[in-house]
Design a protein around this motif. Structure first.
Motif, PDB file in Angstrom:
ATOM      1  N   ARG A 130       0.797  -0.892  -0.408  1.00 58.27           N
ATOM      2  CA  ARG A 130      -0.171  -0.166  -0.027  1.00 58.27           C
ATOM      3  C   ARG A 130       0.592   1.224   0.115  1.00 58.27           C
ATOM      4  O   ARG A 130       0.460   2.685  -0.838  1.00 58.27           O
ATOM      5  CB  ARG A 130      -0.759   0.266   1.313  1.00 58.27           C
ATOM      6  CG  ARG A 130      -1.821  -0.831   0.934  1.00 58.27           C
ATOM      7  CD  ARG A 130      -2.993  -0.614  -0.650  1.00 58.27           C
ATOM      8  NE  ARG A 130      -4.040   0.326   0.400  1.00 58.27           N
ATOM      9  CZ  ARG A 130      -5.343   0.773  -0.577  1.00 58.27           C
ATOM     10  NH1 ARG A 130      -5.031   0.706  -1.300  1.00 58.27           N
ATOM     11  NH2 ARG A 130      -6.310   1.059  -0.172  1.00 58.27           N
ATOM     12  N   SER A 159       2.541   2.021  -3.872  1.00 58.96           N
ATOM     13  CA  SER A 159       1.269   1.968  -4.377  1.00 58.96           C
ATOM     14  C   SER A 159       0.961   3.373  -3.915  1.00 58.96           C
ATOM     15  O   SER A 159      -0.493   3.631  -4.725  1.00 58.96           O
ATOM     16  CB  SER A 159       0.103   0.851  -4.172  1.00 58.96           C
ATOM     17  OG  SER A 159      -0.248   0.437  -3.451  1.00 58.96           O
ATOM     18  N   LYS A 160       1.133   4.018  -2.844  1.00 57.60           N
ATOM     19  CA  LYS A 160       0.526   5.810  -2.358  1.00 57.60           C
ATOM     20  C   LYS A 160      -0.419   5.518  -2.566  1.00 57.60           C
ATOM     21  O   LYS A 160      -1.533   5.894  -1.903  1.00 57.60           O
ATOM     22  CB  LYS A 160       1.106   6.296  -3.362  1.00 57.60           C
ATOM     23  CG  LYS A 160       2.352   6.909  -3.734  1.00 57.60           C
ATOM     24  CD  LYS A 160       2.382   7.653  -5.179  1.00 57.60           C
ATOM     25  CE  LYS A 160       4.022   7.984  -4.976  1.00 57.60           C
ATOM     26  NZ  LYS A 160       4.203   8.899  -6.161  1.00 57.60           N
ATOM     27  N   LYS A 173      -2.830   3.943  -3.494  1.00 54.76           N
ATOM     28  CA  LYS A 173      -4.544   3.828  -4.790  1.00 54.76           C
ATOM     29  C   LYS A 173      -4.981   2.959  -5.043  1.00 54.76           C
ATOM     30  O   LYS A 173      -4.147   0.931  -4.106  1.00 54.76           O
ATOM     31  CB  LYS A 173      -3.538   3.973  -5.908  1.00 54.76           C
ATOM     32  CG  LYS A 173      -2.911   6.076  -5.938  1.00 54.76           C
ATOM     33  CD  LYS A 173      -1.920   6.148  -7.174  1.00 54.76           C
ATOM     34  CE  LYS A 173      -1.887   7.444  -7.442  1.00 54.76           C
ATOM     35  NZ  LYS A 173      -0.906   8.130  -8.204  1.00 54.76           N
ATOM     36  N   ASP A 174      -5.901   2.304  -4.788  1.00 56.82           N
ATOM     37  CA  ASP A 174      -7.001   1.206  -4.953  1.00 56.82           C
ATOM     38  C   ASP A 174      -6.480   0.838  -6.959  1.00 56.82           C
ATOM     39  O   ASP A 174      -6.471  -0.668  -6.702  1.00 56.82           O
ATOM     40  CB  ASP A 174      -8.304   1.832  -5.063  1.00 56.82           C
ATOM     41  CG  ASP A 174      -8.271   1.488  -3.456  1.00 56.82           C
ATOM     42  OD1 ASP A 174      -7.774   1.332  -2.902  1.00 56.82           O
ATOM     43  OD2 ASP A 174      -9.470   2.382  -2.974  1.00 56.82           O
ATOM     44  N   ASN A 175      -6.911   1.455  -8.031  1.00 59.13           N
ATOM     45  CA  ASN A 175      -6.460   1.100  -9.353  1.00 59.13           C
ATOM     46  C   ASN A 175      -5.034   0.960  -8.992  1.00 59.13           C
ATOM     47  O   ASN A 175      -4.337   1.937  -9.768  1.00 59.13           O
ATOM     48  CB  ASN A 175      -7.136   2.183 -10.005  1.00 59.13           C
ATOM     49  CG  ASN A 175      -9.042   2.238  -9.051  1.00 59.13           C
ATOM     50  OD1 ASN A 175      -9.679   1.081  -9.341  1.00 59.13           O
ATOM     51  ND2 ASN A 175      -9.360   3.861  -9.371  1.00 59.13           N
ATOM     52  N   VAL A 176      -4.344  -0.164  -8.813  1.00 60.37           N
ATOM     53  CA  VAL A 176      -3.386  -0.151  -9.414  1.00 60.37           C
ATOM     54  C   VAL A 176      -3.172  -2.295  -9.584  1.00 60.37           C
ATOM     55  O   VAL A 176      -4.326  -2.706  -9.540  1.00 60.37           O
ATOM     56  CB  VAL A 176      -2.536  -0.243  -8.402  1.00 60.37           C
ATOM     57  CG1 VAL A 176      -2.140   1.583  -7.628  1.00 60.37           C
ATOM     58  CG2 VAL A 176      -1.889  -1.102  -6.700  1.00 60.37           C
ATOM     59  N   ARG A 203     -11.363  10.149   1.463  1.00 60.01           N
ATOM     60  CA  ARG A 203      -9.881   9.521   2.272  1.00 60.01           C
ATOM     61  C   ARG A 203      -8.872  10.709   2.480  1.00 60.01           C
ATOM     62  O   ARG A 203      -7.850  10.918   0.991  1.00 60.01           O
ATOM     63  CB  ARG A 203      -9.612   8.793   0.983  1.00 60.01           C
ATOM     64  CG  ARG A 203     -10.469   7.538   0.030  1.00 60.01           C
ATOM     65  CD  ARG A 203      -9.782   6.916  -0.456  1.00 60.01           C
ATOM     66  NE  ARG A 203      -8.616   6.419  -0.210  1.00 60.01           N
ATOM     67  CZ  ARG A 203      -7.687   5.170  -0.688  1.00 60.01           C
ATOM     68  NH1 ARG A 203      -8.222   5.355  -1.920  1.00 60.01           N
ATOM     69  NH2 ARG A 203      -6.849   4.671  -0.306  1.00 60.01           N
ATOM     70  N   SER A 246      -4.932   9.770   2.642  1.00 62.09           N
ATOM     71  CA  SER A 246      -4.147   9.058   1.237  1.00 62.09           C
ATOM     72  C   SER A 246      -2.779  10.314   0.767  1.00 62.09           C
ATOM     73  O   SER A 246      -2.167  10.164  -0.058  1.00 62.09           O
ATOM     74  CB  SER A 246      -4.928   9.088   0.237  1.00 62.09           C
ATOM     75  OG  SER A 246      -5.169  10.563  -0.323  1.00 62.09           O
TER      76      SER A 246
END
Length: 268
Positions: free
Chosen positions: A142, A145-146, A148-151, A231, A234
């Motif tokens: 996590r 991927s910073k 982000k959910d769309n990875v 969020r 984030s």
């Protein structure tokens, strides 16, 4: 006694509260009896004034100083009388029959601990609100991927349960605490939200403690709610640091190897 006590905590969330209250009291009013307890966490956007003028039936608790997510929700529950507790964030929009469906499911499944609805994004696409318990591997993925959910990352995708059958009622490890539904006795048995967390991880912690008390966390997709997901952690800043602190607290309390829901032998 009301069937449901809805607990909502807000801090300068007037725009969201307008949508939530309209959906709850006007557009999609539940058939069951309910009360709403609103805890205002020192807002400066006239949230309290708006609610008093437009929804006088809402019970308002005004904080004199800002409190954490868990402490505020505990405060609301203590002031409520409902048989069931619905923790509903201000950025939720209630959909038709969503609370009645959760109530009916809970009444028919007394072994249930926390029941969560299907959360949808504002465009009605599926929101990845159901999660696997965090691990060091997941946390690392996590961070890289910073958040982000769309990875395209297998570990992140597994953590977000992207392969879940989103139309199936099922056990889940945990779900984000934007919409939790449980019996008052369940809340009491758990001792409410853990006050060692000021912000973040309270929801995952509560779900894990539910499982440890042999009370399953159940995803009930027949009930749907819109979630305008805020969020705040984030990006780097105070909230991101609070999130990290909460993760450390979570690992300190529960260890780094956590049994997941698939290992339990309960049946729905």
């Amino acid at each position: 006694m009301y069937s449901i006590s809805i607990i909502t905590v807000g801090m300068n969330h007037l725009a969201y509260l307008k949508s939530l209250l309209h959906s709850l009291y006007i557009e999609n009013h539940p058939k069951c009896s309910f009360e709403m307890i609103y805890i205002d966490n020192c807002s400066k956007d006239d949230s309290v004034k708006f609610i008093r003028e437009n929804y006088p039936e809402v019970k308002i608790i005004e904080n004199k100083q800002p409190l954490g997510f868990g402490e505020n929700n505990n405060k609301g529950v203590f002031a409520s009388t409902g048989k069931y507790i619905a923790i509903i964030n201000p950025d939720i929009v209630i959909q038709k029959d969503s609370l009645d469906i959760l109530l009916d499911y809970a009444e028919q499944h007394l072994q249930a601990g926390i029941i969560v609805p299907q959360l949808l994004n504002p465009d009605h696409s599926i929101q990845y609100s159901v999660r696997g318990f965090i691990s060091i591997k997941t946390l690392t993925a996590r961070i890289l991927s910073k958040g982000k959910d769309n990875v395209n990352n297998k570990t992140v995708n597994e953590y977000l349960c992207k392969d879940l059958d989103f139309q199936k009622t099922q056990f889940v490890d945990w779900a984000i605490g934007a919409a939790f539904f449980m019996h008052r006795d369940t809340f009491a048995k758990l001792g409410g939200f853990d006050l060692d967390y000021f912000l973040y991880m309270e929801d995952e912690d509560m779900c894990l403690r539910c499982w440890k008390n042999n009370m399953p966390v159940i995803y009930c997709p027949q009930s749907t709610m819109i979630h305008n997901h805020l969020r705040g952690s984030s990006k780097l800043g105070k909230k991101a640091w609070l999130h990290i602190q909460s993760i450390i607290t979570f690992f300190r309390k529960h260890g780094i190897k956590i049994k997941n829901s698939k290992e339990h032998t309960m049946s729905l």
